[in-house]
Design a protein around this motif. Structure first.
Motif, PDB file in Angstrom:
ATOM      1  N   ALA A   1       1.207  -7.067   2.541  1.00 62.68           N
ATOM      2  CA  ALA A   1       2.750  -7.457   3.140  1.00 62.68           C
ATOM      3  C   ALA A   1       2.388  -9.226   3.862  1.00 62.68           C
ATOM      4  N   HIS A   2       1.464 -10.077   3.525  1.00 58.76           N
ATOM      5  CA  HIS A   2       1.830 -11.292   3.600  1.00 58.76           C
ATOM      6  C   HIS A   2       2.499 -11.560   2.515  1.00 58.76           C
ATOM      7  N   ALA A   3       2.132 -11.188   1.175  1.00 56.56           N
ATOM      8  CA  ALA A   3       3.103 -11.885   0.821  1.00 56.56           C
ATOM      9  C   ALA A   3       4.708 -11.766   0.642  1.00 56.56           C
TER      10      ALA A   3
ATOM     11  N   GLY B   1     -11.263  -1.538   1.303  1.00 58.45           N
ATOM     12  CA  GLY B   1     -10.456  -1.889   0.315  1.00 58.45           C
ATOM     13  C   GLY B   1      -8.432  -1.832  -0.334  1.00 58.45           C
ATOM     14  N   THR B   2      -8.693  -0.797  -0.045  1.00 55.02           N
ATOM     15  CA  THR B   2      -6.680  -0.133  -0.042  1.00 55.02           C
ATOM     16  C   THR B   2      -6.390  -1.100   1.006  1.00 55.02           C
ATOM     17  N   GLY B   3      -7.030  -0.927   2.255  1.00 55.01           N
ATOM     18  CA  GLY B   3      -6.277  -2.097   3.188  1.00 55.01           C
ATOM     19  C   GLY B   3      -6.117  -3.172   2.673  1.00 55.01           C
ATOM     20  N   THR B   4      -7.094  -3.754   2.089  1.00 49.84           N
ATOM     21  CA  THR B   4      -7.295  -5.483   1.722  1.00 49.84           C
ATOM     22  C   THR B   4      -5.911  -5.442   1.474  1.00 49.84           C
ATOM     23  N   VAL B   5      -6.061  -4.201   0.445  1.00 50.21           N
ATOM     24  CA  VAL B   5      -4.502  -4.826  -1.008  1.00 50.21           C
ATOM     25  C   VAL B   5      -3.499  -4.710  -0.061  1.00 50.21           C
ATOM     26  N   ALA B   6      -3.035  -3.806   1.078  1.00 51.72           N
ATOM     27  CA  ALA B   6      -2.124  -3.967   2.121  1.00 51.72           C
ATOM     28  C   ALA B   6      -1.750  -4.879   2.753  1.00 51.72           C
ATOM     29  N   ALA B   7      -2.730  -5.110   2.742  1.00 53.33           N
ATOM     30  CA  ALA B   7      -2.319  -6.456   3.811  1.00 53.33           C
ATOM     31  C   ALA B   7      -2.490  -7.990   3.186  1.00 53.33           C
ATOM     32  N   ALA B   8      -3.123  -7.740   1.819  1.00 57.44           N
ATOM     33  CA  ALA B   8      -2.452  -9.043   1.026  1.00 57.44           C
ATOM     34  C   ALA B   8      -0.859  -9.388   0.386  1.00 57.44           C
TER      35      ALA B   8
ATOM     36  N   GLY C   1      -3.165   0.037  -8.242  1.00 60.22           N
ATOM     37  CA  GLY C   1      -1.989   1.035  -9.488  1.00 60.22           C
ATOM     38  C   GLY C   1      -0.347   0.401  -8.672  1.00 60.22           C
ATOM     39  N   GLU C   2       0.306   0.999  -8.651  1.00 61.31           N
ATOM     40  CA  GLU C   2       1.735   0.641  -7.879  1.00 61.31           C
ATOM     41  C   GLU C   2       1.344  -0.210  -6.378  1.00 61.31           C
ATOM     42  N   VAL C   3       2.195  -0.837  -5.890  1.00 60.45           N
ATOM     43  CA  VAL C   3       2.001  -0.557  -4.478  1.00 60.45           C
ATOM     44  C   VAL C   3       3.676  -1.418  -3.992  1.00 60.45           C
ATOM     45  N   THR C   4       3.413  -1.060  -2.986  1.00 59.95           N
ATOM     46  CA  THR C   4       4.950  -0.332  -2.198  1.00 59.95           C
ATOM     47  C   THR C   4       5.088  -1.021  -1.163  1.00 59.95           C
ATOM     48  N   CYS C   5       5.587  -1.680  -0.277  1.00 57.56           N
ATOM     49  CA  CYS C   5       6.676  -2.745   1.113  1.00 57.56           C
ATOM     50  C   CYS C   5       7.173  -1.905   1.377  1.00 57.56           C
ATOM     51  N   SER C   6       7.291  -1.748   2.770  1.00 59.11           N
ATOM     52  CA  SER C   6       8.357  -1.209   3.271  1.00 59.11           C
ATOM     53  C   SER C   6       8.387  -1.605   5.021  1.00 59.11           C
TER      54      SER C   6
ATOM     55  N   ILE D   1       4.411  -3.708   9.543  1.00 60.43           N
ATOM     56  CA  ILE D   1       5.141  -2.949   8.016  1.00 60.43           C
ATOM     57  C   ILE D   1       4.543  -2.160   7.535  1.00 60.43           C
ATOM     58  N   THR D   2       4.805  -1.557   6.709  1.00 58.48           N
ATOM     59  CA  THR D   2       3.943   0.060   5.986  1.00 58.48           C
ATOM     60  C   THR D   2       3.816  -0.894   4.169  1.00 58.48           C
ATOM     61  N   VAL D   3       2.910   0.078   4.482  1.00 54.56           N
ATOM     62  CA  VAL D   3       2.409  -0.440   2.809  1.00 54.56           C
ATOM     63  C   VAL D   3       1.538   1.155   2.052  1.00 54.56           C
ATOM     64  N   ASP D   4       2.366   1.697   0.485  1.00 53.95           N
ATOM     65  CA  ASP D   4       1.896   2.624   0.338  1.00 53.95           C
ATOM     66  C   ASP D   4       0.997   1.478  -1.230  1.00 53.95           C
ATOM     67  N   VAL D   5      -0.930   2.649  -1.431  1.00 53.37           N
ATOM     68  CA  VAL D   5      -1.969   1.846  -1.690  1.00 53.37           C
ATOM     69  C   VAL D   5      -1.915   3.495  -2.446  1.00 53.37           C
ATOM     70  N   GLY D   6      -1.544   4.035  -2.147  1.00 53.90           N
ATOM     71  CA  GLY D   6      -1.643   5.898  -2.955  1.00 53.90           C
ATOM     72  C   GLY D   6      -2.330   6.214  -1.944  1.00 53.90           C
ATOM     73  N   ASN D   7      -2.340   5.256  -0.697  1.00 57.16           N
ATOM     74  CA  ASN D   7      -2.704   5.757   0.814  1.00 57.16           C
ATOM     75  C   ASN D   7      -1.701   5.583   1.585  1.00 57.16           C
ATOM     76  N   PRO D   8      -1.792   5.546   2.259  1.00 63.96           N
ATOM     77  CA  PRO D   8      -0.712   4.839   4.024  1.00 63.96           C
ATOM     78  C   PRO D   8      -0.813   3.782   4.927  1.00 63.96           C
ATOM     79  N   HIS D   9      -0.765   3.052   4.788  1.00 61.60           N
ATOM     80  CA  HIS D   9      -0.945   1.990   5.653  1.00 61.60           C
ATOM     81  C   HIS D   9       0.308   0.938   6.843  1.00 61.60           C
ATOM     82  N   ALA D  10      -0.326   0.707   7.282  1.00 61.09           N
ATOM     83  CA  ALA D  10       0.262  -0.449   8.977  1.00 61.09           C
ATOM     84  C   ALA D  10      -0.228  -1.677   8.760  1.00 61.09           C
TER      85      ALA D  10
END
Length: 277
Positions: free
Chosen positions: A227-229, A218-225, A128-133, A149-158
């Motif tokens: 944030a990197h992008a 899994g969601t962490g790899t998406v969050a990391a990618a 689904g949708e991924v949002t960064c801030s 960088i905070t990333v929402d992949v349906g759950n929260p990541h920093a």
């Protein structure tokens, strides 16, 4: 003594206990989850996947005939999503003959998710949708601090990028990293530490809320990618992500993210749990 049938699976060594409970009849408590996920007293796992019909989940208002991924962290807490868990869930559906086809739909607490089994044995999933801030957020561990960088992949990541002065292997993830302000994540957060190997290739370690350091998230790899992008100013990208348990591929595009990686079922058996008080 209660006896439950189980399966065990993993995605890049992020491992899960799997219970098939079609109509949500098992009285699954937080204590049961902790017992089953205990690596000495139980089966062992980073989390638990209950395979149940969506009609058994009161908060689900979509198609009641779908399979619902009722995921629990190893401590019994209930997160919204688990990317590796979703791939393992789909692998289980396929091997047990519970679903088939080129595209499989799964109901989750983060909404409807789609999966596509690949010819090479991997499974591709839609997260689904991924949002960064970029808020004023700081992650600290053992006296060191990094902006995140905070990333929402349906759950929260920093997501942190420690840099060359702090190799990933030197970061102590035996305990939960702290974040400031503490009010940013009142229910906890998954924290990723990333090393950039190339514009399309990164390496990551993760501390998952409710589970501790895991071999993969899994969601962490998406969050990391993602944030990197964002740091590179890329709107769309394909990023290879290395984790201690293996390698996955993340495709970032407008409107969503896709994660492709392995998933395997490695065991079936019976677990014995103490009677409820």
């Amino acid at each position: 003594m209660r006896t439950w049938k189980f399966a065990k699976g993993h995605g890049t060594l992020n491992d899960f206990v799997i219970l098939r409970d079609r109509h949500c009849m098992l009285k699954l408590t937080d204590s049961d989850v902790r017992h089953l996920c205990d690596r000495r007293a139980g089966i062992g796992g980073d989390g638990l996947l209950r395979v149940t019909l969506a009609s058994s989940i009161p908060e689900w208002d979509g198609d009641p005939d779908l399979w619902f991924m009722d995921y629990r962290n190893a401590d019994g807490s209930i997160p919204q999503m688990c990317g590796n868990g979703l791939r393992v869930f789909v692998r289980y559906l396929l091997e047990e003959g519970l679903d088939a086809g080129e595209e499989i739909q799964v109901a989750t607490r983060a909404g409807l998710r789609h999966a596509w089994p690949q010819r090479d044995g991997r499974i591709r999933i839609d997260l689904g949708e991924v949002t960064c801030s970029d808020p004023e957020l700081t992650i600290s561990s053992d006296g060191r601090q990094w902006p995140a960088i905070t990333v929402d992949v349906g759950n929260p990541h920093a997501v942190c990028f420690p840099g060359e002065d702090c190799p990933l292997d030197e970061i102590d993830l035996s305990h939960q990293p702290q974040w400031l302000p503490a009010s940013a994540f009142p229910e906890g957060v998954n924290v990723e530490f990333v090393e950039v190997l190339a514009p399309d290739h990164i390496r990551m370690r993760v501390h998952e809320r409710g589970s501790g350091e895991t071999m993969s998230c899994g969601t962490g790899t998406v969050a990391a990618a993602a944030a990197h992008a964002r740091r590179l100013g890329l709107g769309e990208a394909t990023v290879r992500v290395e984790v201690p348990g293996g390698t996955v591929e993340v495709d970032l595009c407008r409107g969503g993210a896709f994660l492709t990686g392995p998933a395997a079922i490695v065991a079936h058996g019976e677990a014995h749990l103490p009677d409820l008080p």
